[in-house]
Motif scaffolding. Structure first.
Motif, PDB file in Angstrom:
ATOM      1  N   ASP A 197     -10.452   6.327  -3.173  1.00 44.47           N
ATOM      2  CA  ASP A 197     -10.398   4.883  -3.421  1.00 44.47           C
ATOM      3  C   ASP A 197     -11.820   4.403  -3.669  1.00 44.47           C
ATOM      4  N   TYR A 242      -3.412   1.406  -9.709  1.00 44.33           N
ATOM      5  CA  TYR A 242      -4.241   0.245  -9.383  1.00 44.33           C
ATOM      6  C   TYR A 242      -3.431  -1.036  -9.553  1.00 44.33           C
ATOM      7  N   LEU A 289     -13.557   2.873 -14.209  1.00 47.60           N
ATOM      8  CA  LEU A 289     -12.478   3.397 -13.371  1.00 47.60           C
ATOM      9  C   LEU A 289     -11.650   4.417 -14.137  1.00 47.60           C
ATOM     10  N   SER A 340       0.827  -1.209   0.000  1.00 51.34           N
ATOM     11  CA  SER A 340       0.000   0.000   0.000  1.00 51.34           C
ATOM     12  C   SER A 340       0.859   1.255   0.000  1.00 51.34           C
ATOM     13  N   MET A 381     -13.087  -1.712 -15.277  1.00 50.87           N
ATOM     14  CA  MET A 381     -11.905  -0.955 -15.666  1.00 50.87           C
ATOM     15  C   MET A 381     -12.257   0.248 -16.535  1.00 50.87           C
ATOM     16  N   LEU A 401      -3.512   7.907 -11.392  1.00 54.29           N
ATOM     17  CA  LEU A 401      -4.333   6.734 -11.101  1.00 54.29           C
ATOM     18  C   LEU A 401      -3.394   5.554 -10.890  1.00 54.29           C
ATOM     19  N   VAL A 437      -6.124   5.808  -5.872  1.00 44.97           N
ATOM     20  CA  VAL A 437      -5.318   4.618  -5.576  1.00 44.97           C
ATOM     21  C   VAL A 437      -6.276   3.514  -5.136  1.00 44.97           C
ATOM     22  N   CYS A 438      -6.224   2.358  -5.809  1.00 46.08           N
ATOM     23  CA  CYS A 438      -7.243   1.344  -5.529  1.00 46.08           C
ATOM     24  C   CYS A 438      -6.789  -0.051  -5.940  1.00 46.08           C
ATOM     25  N   ASP A 439      -7.546  -1.025  -5.472  1.00 43.62           N
ATOM     26  CA  ASP A 439      -7.355  -2.433  -5.814  1.00 43.62           C
ATOM     27  C   ASP A 439      -8.697  -2.972  -6.301  1.00 43.62           C
ATOM     28  N   PRO A 440      -8.988  -2.870  -7.603  1.00 46.53           N
ATOM     29  CA  PRO A 440     -10.292  -3.283  -8.122  1.00 46.53           C
ATOM     30  C   PRO A 440     -10.548  -4.771  -7.909  1.00 46.53           C
TER      31      PRO A 440
END
Length: 607
Positions: free
Chosen positions: A340, A479, A463, A323, A460, A477, A415-418
């Motif tokens: 997020d 991910y 996003l 992270s 996606m 961005l 900032v993310c975790d799809p």
């Protein structure tokens, strides 16, 4: 897009000798001119082509983890401070023993040798500013802001994967004696060396010298002999083992295995010396002044943010170290506004908040946002570290426009975790029925909207569309996307006309499966009248590309079934899961029984 096996570096990152130019095409078809030759000096004096300019060298030691993400993190941090890696202001200097392609020339049992070291080269005129460690960068301050006057230690201390930062005085591939000689020549023959040595070697400056041998054991007598090679430097100040003004470090680099241990240990399991291993020459010997980075780990560093210490966790909580790496890819700093859209238990937003950012998040699952109980919620995770609580909303990117303003950009980073369906499948607001039943007015205050499956291609696409609309110019961005080996980042990664691909770093996890951290930068203002055009160009090969990162759980299961002895191992796992469920059920039953007995005892006592 990186090429070199050691740190996956393109030629342009290295210090040039002959100015050769080559043209390449970037992902947005913009022409880029880059230098393609490197020098391979033995000492840290200036090269022949830049004889009129001395260089200031900094040695970086990486933690032996996430090797594929290291260079992109450094590049992002330097860029955040206005330093372009590969420009004359900052180049990669070859390690001792590296040839012109960046490969280590001595014979090695590992053809794709990964060395946890990197040397950065800066103009000598900037040495006084870069070498200043007046603020004692042995500390680890997460919430920082980019500054033009920051020292190199202050800049690089943000990097999660950096272990130590050393002002390099001398380096050699052959022996300690050669390294000591290089060090003396640097102090005697260069203006940079003379100036730095005069400042640190006075009678008022306390010091100590640490010997670092990368897990290879040496006796105190042997270490004392190594130190004596540099006794000619004649530091005038007192030796002080705890918190000296300056700490010098002597590093003997050896070949490492995939886990960060010596590939040819000096001693065997029986603790006896192995003569053939002891005779092996080092890959490199370095001497310099420690600038910072030692205290990143342990209870006062990364360890305190470990997932096992969190109040509230879920099956998809992102590892704390990764992270922090993602926040650096996104250039999150003090005062940034971060979003997020797949917040989950807030593990990524927590790292952003620790960087000093204002955090916002959304998730489709209201149960995750509310938490298990009053003591296990996302907010309790933030309260645990005394951070400002994030703004949370039950929503998804498909209906972002219903819940957020879009008239002007807002976020510095997303900032993310799809979700890709490995541990949690993607869903969005909506009903599977063509004519869903209307919600009565008296039920609207606590109604939880229905959800339906959310195709990965749409996840996606939405996003990237939200990022293009809501990021400020040059906002990022970042991910994570899992992928199999057949995944081609040039054609299978989603693109957007307003976003430029900055980093795409792949880390193998299994034989066929790995994960990729992708960073994109907004380079063009969003035109709402062209939304349909943007959306039609996101997938180069259409939904066929999206399917390569969809249904990964099924693909992993199918691959596992092809392995020998799968059925027996699966039966063992099922039996363990069944025993675990029964154990939990028995514990829950016993807890209820104990509570009933306690209540009965109280009632009996009262009566």
């Amino acid at each position: 897009h990186y090429l070199f096996p050691n740190h996956n570096l393109p030629h342009s990152f290295f210090f040039p000798t002959e100015r050769c130019k080559s043209e390449t095409k970037s992902d947005n078809n913009t022409e880029i001119i880059m230098d393609t030759t490197i020098e391979t000096p033995e000492s840290n004096s200036s090269s022949a082509s830049d004889a009129n300019e001395e260089r200031y060298l900094v040695l970086i030691e990486f933690a032996y983890r996430h090797l594929d993400f290291q260079m992109a993190e450094i590049e992002s941090i330097l860029d955040m401070h206005g330093i372009q890696l590969g420009s004359p202001d900052c180049r990669v200097h070859p390690l001792p023993g590296q040839d012109e392609t960046g490969r280590t020339t001595p014979a090695s049992t590992n053809p794709e040798l990964r060395r946890p070291y990197l040397i950065l080269s800066f103009p000598g005129k900037d040495a006084s500013k870069l070498s200043d460690n007046r603020n004692n960068v042995d500390r680890w301050d997460l919430a920082t802001r980019a500054s033009e006057n920051a020292s190199i230690a202050e800049i690089l201390s943000r990097c999660t994967l950096i272990k130590t930062i050393v002002e390099l005085w001398g380096a050699s591939t052959s022996s300690l004696d050669t390294c000591a000689k290089e060090c003396g020549e640097w102090i005697k023959n260069t203006k940079v060396g003379k100036s730095i040595f005069a400042n640190v070697a006075s009678e008022k400056e306390s010091w100590k010298l640490t010997v670092h041998t990368l897990g290879t054991k040496y006796t105190r007598e042997e270490q004392a002999e190594m130190r004596n090679k540099f006794s000619y430097l004649g530091f005038q100040g007192p030796v002080q083992m705890k918190e000296p003004n300056h700490e010098y470090i002597l590093i003997r680099e050896v070949e490492m295995d995939g886990k960060g241990s010596p590939l040819h240990p000096r001693h065997g399991i029986d603790k006896n010396l192995i003569p053939e291993h002891d005779k092996l020459p080092p890959l490199g010997v370095y001497f310099g002044r420690l600038l910072g980075g030692k205290s990143k780990r342990g209870r006062g560093g990364l360890e305190q943010y470990n997932l096992k210490n969190r109040v509230y966790l879920g099956p998809t909580s992102m590892d704390a170290e990764l992270s922090f790496v993602m926040t650096n890819y996104g250039q999150v700093q003090k005062g940034s506004v971060v979003f997020d859209p797949f917040v989950g238990t807030g593990s990524i937003l927590l790292s952003c908040a620790l960087r000093g950012a204002y955090c916002m998040g959304s998730d489709i699952d209201i149960r995750v946002l509310k938490g298990r109980n009053e003591q296990e919620t996302i907010w309790k995770n933030f309260d645990q570290y005394k951070l400002r609580r994030p703004e949370l909303l039950r929503s998804d990117n498909a209906i972002y426009h219903r819940h957020f303003r879009q008239h002007q950009p807002l976020y510095n980073a997303i900032v993310c975790d799809p979700p890709y369906g490995i541990r949690a499948g993607a869903r969005k607001t909506g009903s599977r029925k063509d004519t869903p039943r209307p919600i009565l007015e008296e039920h609207r205050h606590d109604h939880i909207a229905q959800t339906k499956p959310y195709a990965v291609s749409d996840v996606m696409s939405d996003l990237l569309d939200v990022a293009a609309r809501t990021l400020v110019m040059n906002g990022r961005l970042v991910y994570v996307i899992p992928s199999f080996q057949e995944f081609d980042p040039n054609t299978d990664l989603p693109r957007h006309d307003c976003l430029e691909l900055v980093h795409s770093c792949y880390q193998p996890l299994q034989a066929d499966l790995g994960r990729r951290i992708v960073a994109m930068k907004k380079v063009k203002e969003y035109d709402f009248s062209k939304r349909d055009h943007y959306m039609s160009r996101i997938w180069v090969n259409g939904t066929a590309s999206a399917e390569k990162c969809a249904n990964l759980r099924d693909k992993i299961l199918e691959a596992a079934k092809q392995k020998p002895d799968y059925e027996r191992k699966a039966a063992v796992r099922r039996q363990k899961r069944k025993a675990h469920r029964e154990e939990k059920k028995a514990a829950k039953k016993k807890l209820a029984q104990d509570n009933n007995e306690a209540v009965a005892a109280v009632e009996e006592k009262q009566s």
